[in-house]
Design a protein around this motif. Structure first.
Motif, PDB file in Angstrom:
ATOM      1  N   THR A 178       0.853  -1.187   0.000  1.00 22.29           N
ATOM      2  CA  THR A 178       0.000   0.000   0.000  1.00 22.29           C
ATOM      3  C   THR A 178       0.889   1.237   0.000  1.00 22.29           C
ATOM      4  OG1 THR A 178      -1.702  -1.172   1.226  1.00 22.29           O
ATOM      5  CG2 THR A 178      -1.803   1.223   1.267  1.00 22.29           C
ATOM      6  N   ARG A 179       0.523   2.247  -0.801  1.00 25.79           N
ATOM      7  CA  ARG A 179       1.264   3.512  -0.880  1.00 25.79           C
ATOM      8  C   ARG A 179       0.277   4.675  -0.819  1.00 25.79           C
ATOM      9  NH1 ARG A 179       5.980   1.710   0.269  1.00 25.79           N
ATOM     10  NH2 ARG A 179       7.139   0.675  -1.340  1.00 25.79           N
ATOM     11  N   ARG A 180       0.827   5.873  -0.636  1.00 33.77           N
ATOM     12  CA  ARG A 180       0.031   7.105  -0.656  1.00 33.77           C
ATOM     13  C   ARG A 180       0.559   8.058  -1.717  1.00 33.77           C
ATOM     14  NH1 ARG A 180      -3.892   8.208   2.801  1.00 33.77           N
ATOM     15  NH2 ARG A 180      -3.993  10.450   2.783  1.00 33.77           N
ATOM     16  N   PRO A 181       0.367   7.765  -3.014  1.00 31.61           N
ATOM     17  CA  PRO A 181       0.832   8.682  -4.056  1.00 31.61           C
ATOM     18  C   PRO A 181      -0.162   9.844  -4.212  1.00 31.61           C
ATOM     19  CG  PRO A 181      -0.209   6.819  -5.077  1.00 31.61           C
ATOM     20  CD  PRO A 181      -0.192   6.552  -3.581  1.00 31.61           C
ATOM     21  N   PRO A 182       0.273  10.947  -4.786  1.00 30.85           N
ATOM     22  CA  PRO A 182      -0.679  12.024  -5.088  1.00 30.85           C
ATOM     23  C   PRO A 182      -1.738  11.532  -6.087  1.00 30.85           C
ATOM     24  CG  PRO A 182       1.578  12.805  -5.294  1.00 30.85           C
ATOM     25  CD  PRO A 182       1.639  11.322  -5.110  1.00 30.85           C
ATOM     26  N   LEU A 183      -2.945  11.987  -5.875  1.00 32.25           N
ATOM     27  CA  LEU A 183      -4.058  11.558  -6.725  1.00 32.25           C
ATOM     28  C   LEU A 183      -3.802  11.891  -8.189  1.00 32.25           C
ATOM     29  CD1 LEU A 183      -6.861  10.303  -6.817  1.00 32.25           C
ATOM     30  CD2 LEU A 183      -7.818  12.557  -6.378  1.00 32.25           C
ATOM     31  N   ILE A 184      -3.040  12.942  -8.456  1.00 32.99           N
ATOM     32  CA  ILE A 184      -2.744  13.335  -9.821  1.00 32.99           C
ATOM     33  C   ILE A 184      -2.060  12.198 -10.585  1.00 32.99           C
ATOM     34  CG2 ILE A 184      -0.550  14.415  -9.221  1.00 32.99           C
ATOM     35  CD1 ILE A 184      -1.115  16.515 -11.343  1.00 32.99           C
ATOM     36  N   TRP A 185      -1.137  11.473  -9.925  1.00 29.90           N
ATOM     37  CA  TRP A 185      -0.419  10.384 -10.597  1.00 29.90           C
ATOM     38  C   TRP A 185      -1.305   9.156 -10.770  1.00 29.90           C
ATOM     39  CZ3 TRP A 185       3.225  11.891 -13.398  1.00 29.90           C
ATOM     40  CH2 TRP A 185       4.039  12.952 -13.010  1.00 29.90           C
ATOM     41  N   VAL A 186      -2.186   8.918  -9.823  1.00 29.87           N
ATOM     42  CA  VAL A 186      -3.118   7.790  -9.942  1.00 29.87           C
ATOM     43  C   VAL A 186      -4.053   8.020 -11.131  1.00 29.87           C
ATOM     44  CG1 VAL A 186      -4.994   6.542  -8.798  1.00 29.87           C
ATOM     45  CG2 VAL A 186      -2.994   7.273  -7.487  1.00 29.87           C
ATOM     46  N   MET A 187      -4.587   9.244 -11.233  1.00 27.99           N
ATOM     47  CA  MET A 187      -5.506   9.561 -12.330  1.00 27.99           C
ATOM     48  C   MET A 187      -4.783   9.559 -13.671  1.00 27.99           C
ATOM     49  SD  MET A 187      -7.764  12.443 -10.410  1.00 27.99           S
ATOM     50  CE  MET A 187      -8.837  12.736 -11.751  1.00 27.99           C
ATOM     51  N   PHE A 188      -3.560  10.064 -13.694  1.00 33.67           N
ATOM     52  CA  PHE A 188      -2.790  10.071 -14.935  1.00 33.67           C
ATOM     53  C   PHE A 188      -2.509   8.639 -15.399  1.00 33.67           C
ATOM     54  CE2 PHE A 188       1.303  10.192 -17.207  1.00 33.67           C
ATOM     55  CZ  PHE A 188       0.930  11.003 -18.276  1.00 33.67           C
ATOM     56  N   ALA A 189      -2.117   7.775 -14.462  1.00 31.78           N
ATOM     57  CA  ALA A 189      -1.842   6.380 -14.809  1.00 31.78           C
ATOM     58  C   ALA A 189      -3.109   5.687 -15.314  1.00 31.78           C
ATOM     59  CB  ALA A 189      -1.271   5.637 -13.601  1.00 31.78           C
ATOM     60  N   CYS A 190      -4.236   5.967 -14.680  1.00 31.17           N
ATOM     61  CA  CYS A 190      -5.498   5.368 -15.129  1.00 31.17           C
ATOM     62  C   CYS A 190      -5.890   5.860 -16.520  1.00 31.17           C
ATOM     63  CB  CYS A 190      -6.610   5.670 -14.133  1.00 31.17           C
ATOM     64  SG  CYS A 190      -6.435   4.769 -12.585  1.00 31.17           S
TER      65      CYS A 190
END
Length: 118
Positions: free
Chosen positions: A72-84
């Motif tokens: 489990t990690r806590r990345p910024p939401l910006i990177w999660v959305m970009f990856a998706c």
């Protein structure tokens, strides 16, 4: 029957091309103009989507808890959305990629019989 001699001034016809429509050069220019307009429309729509996506991503830049398979990690939401978004684009491209088309019906025979072959 028409009388022999010159035609009256009101009955003179404009010279036409053999096809009876605009010449090939005029049609070519119209086709090119239509393609340019279609391309411009597609570019503007894509640009609008990118701008909306960027605004949405930048307004959601706080950290989020993401559960991966083994950690489990806590990345910024910006990177999660970009990856998706990138992964969704790749999947959409692969699904929509033109390839060998499978037809489920037999092609119609054109044997000139005029009736059905049932």
């Amino acid at each position: 029957m028409r009388p022999e001699g010159p035609e009256p001034p009101g009955d003179q016809r404009e010279p036409t091309t053999p096809t009876g429509s605009a010449g090939p050069a005029a049609r070519g220019v119209q086709d090119i103009d239509r393609l340019r307009r279609a391309r411009l429309t597609k570019v503007l729509i894509a640009l609008g989507i990118v701008v909306i996506l960027l605004i949405f991503i930048t307004s959601n830049s706080q950290g989020v808890k993401v559960h991966f398979v083994f950690f489990t990690r806590r990345p910024p939401l910006i990177w999660v959305m970009f990856a998706c978004a990138v992964l969704g684009g790749i999947v959409g491209y692969l699904i929509g990629k033109p390839g060998k088309q499978i037809t489920l019906r037999r092609p119609k025979r054109n044997d000139g019989s005029g009736g059905s072959s049932d």
